[in-house]
Design an enzyme around this catalytic site. Sequence first.
Site, PDB file in Angstrom:
ATOM      1  N   GLU A 273      -6.028  -8.042  -0.476  1.00  0.00           N
ATOM      2  CA  GLU A 273      -6.701  -7.801   0.809  1.00  0.00           C
ATOM      3  C   GLU A 273      -8.150  -7.420   0.548  1.00  0.00           C
ATOM      4  O   GLU A 273      -8.437  -6.626  -0.353  1.00  0.00           O
ATOM      5  CB  GLU A 273      -6.076  -6.641   1.604  1.00  0.00           C
ATOM      6  CG  GLU A 273      -4.760  -6.938   2.232  1.00  0.00           C
ATOM      7  CD  GLU A 273      -4.214  -5.777   3.073  1.00  0.00           C
ATOM      8  OE1 GLU A 273      -5.018  -4.929   3.542  1.00  0.00           O
ATOM      9  OE2 GLU A 273      -2.992  -5.715   3.231  1.00  0.00           O
TER      10      GLU A 273
ATOM     11  N   GLU B 137       0.794  -1.218   0.000  1.00  0.00           N
ATOM     12  CA  GLU B 137       0.000   0.000   0.000  1.00  0.00           C
ATOM     13  C   GLU B 137       0.834   1.280   0.000  1.00  0.00           C
ATOM     14  O   GLU B 137       0.895   2.004   1.011  1.00  0.00           O
ATOM     15  CB  GLU B 137      -0.977  -0.027   1.193  1.00  0.00           C
ATOM     16  CG  GLU B 137      -1.890  -1.243   1.153  1.00  0.00           C
ATOM     17  CD  GLU B 137      -2.971  -1.239   2.237  1.00  0.00           C
ATOM     18  OE1 GLU B 137      -2.889  -0.405   3.144  1.00  0.00           O
ATOM     19  OE2 GLU B 137      -3.889  -2.069   2.162  1.00  0.00           O
TER      20      GLU B 137
HETATM   21  O1  IFM Z   1      -4.937  -3.446   8.764  1.00  0.00           O
HETATM   22  C1  IFM Z   1      -4.788  -2.844   7.525  1.00  0.00           C
HETATM   23  C2  IFM Z   1      -3.553  -3.376   6.822  1.00  0.00           C
HETATM   24  O2  IFM Z   1      -2.414  -3.161   7.579  1.00  0.00           O
HETATM   25  C3  IFM Z   1      -3.371  -2.742   5.487  1.00  0.00           C
HETATM   26  N1  IFM Z   1      -4.580  -2.755   4.704  1.00  0.00           N
HETATM   27  C4  IFM Z   1      -5.793  -2.340   5.339  1.00  0.00           C
HETATM   28  C5  IFM Z   1      -5.980  -3.082   6.632  1.00  0.00           C
HETATM   29  C6  IFM Z   1      -7.295  -2.658   7.304  1.00  0.00           C
HETATM   30  O3  IFM Z   1      -7.262  -1.301   7.601  1.00  0.00           O
END
Ligand code: IFM
Length: 439
Positions: free
Chosen positions: A350, A166
């Site tokens: 994710e 990210e």
């Molecule tokens: O917990 C986070 C993760 O570290 C990165 N992506 C989003 C998740 C939820 O906020």
Amino acid sequence: MKYTRKDFPDDFLFGVATSSYQIEGHSFGGAGRTHWDDFSATPGNVKNAENGAIAVDHYHRYEQDLDLVAAAGLDCYRFSTSWARVMPDGKTANPEGLDFYDRLTDAMLERGIKPCATLYHWELPSALADLGGWRNRDIASWFGDYTQTLMSRIGDRMYSVAPINEPWCVAWLSHFMGYHAPGLRDIRATARAMHHVLLAHGTAIQTMRDLGMDNLGAVFNLEWATPADGSPEAQGKAALYDSIYNHWYLSGVFKGAYPANVLEELEPHMPQNWQDDFPTITTPVDWCGLNYYTRKLIGPDAGPWPALKEIEGPLPKTLMGWEIYPEGLYNFLTRTARDYTGDLPLIVTENGLASPDVIENGNVDDPQRIAYLNAHMDKVRKAIAEGVPVKGYYIWSLLDNYEWACGYEQRFGLVHVNFDTLERTPKASYHALANSLRR
Ligand code: IFM
């Protein structure tokens, strides 16, 4: 769950994702201080000033946790390695840290789980933050050295690797909005971080190619921007938000260019000769990862650039306050393939939600998580049916964990964790998933 494995292509992979600082416990194993330890120790930054010193003690309980991954029938475990554990001062190897990731890797392979590593999920060693962290161009070569040290040890057994989780969070959220470590609100620092994070990505990809590794990717967090109303102003601001959040990183990696509507403001703050870095930044990858959770309604705001604001939307929300908008995932899968990646495999790296899950009579009932996953899998299937090469779907997260500035309040896990006893209890969503993945 609404779907089983049979509803997806034969080579489609299901996984769960976690990250080092959020679960391991950074007070163990000789890990160095990170900028999250510093940020959370500063009043007002993190709910209850909580940190990842213990987290959910995955450092000692990883075998039990991997048993849960295997028992759910999941193919992939997307984990991250901590730079500060491998190199406590950011530059010198810690044998204990390397040994841990070596053991963790073998423990996955022993259980038939594919190790999918991320090299940076936000725990910058404090010693490197002292040197300017992501503002300092040298971070790319420090990151290359870290990649070399770690992957020389475990790279031979990785199924896939992505350098950075990210990049928007690493750069904008942390240097412009100040919500994440190092908590800056500075446009010049932001512009530099936005560029250096991609330079570090490309440097790490080249380092791993030189080690002979393949199945290397890039992971972006994408958030759909909807104009708050039909006005041209709202449309322009939504487009700007889209560029800052999404296009900057995708375009940097896949096109070797930054979006004009962002660059026109950030150009004066960019590091010298930034254009010369694109050959490194665009080093080819083998897949593209999309982390997707929500959308934002965007409208104009007073004040200096970017002069936009998020407006509360009408859709049902998760505990994070994020609107549930599965269409955004479909939009991103189709748009990313169309505009950036073509035939390159896409992976949803994710997707998941936080909810106020509690244990009652030994069970954790979380129908809202099951509904959320079903709704997003729907959109993955729709994209696949239209020919988008989506090859995997990973759920965030395996375990309830440290949700950064929100502390331990936001529970994203398929498995409930009692943060006092650290006891793990699989939630109803875990059992439902295990049933649907059973071969
Ligand atoms: O917990 C986070 C993760 O570290 C990165 N992506 C989003 C998740 C939820 O906020």
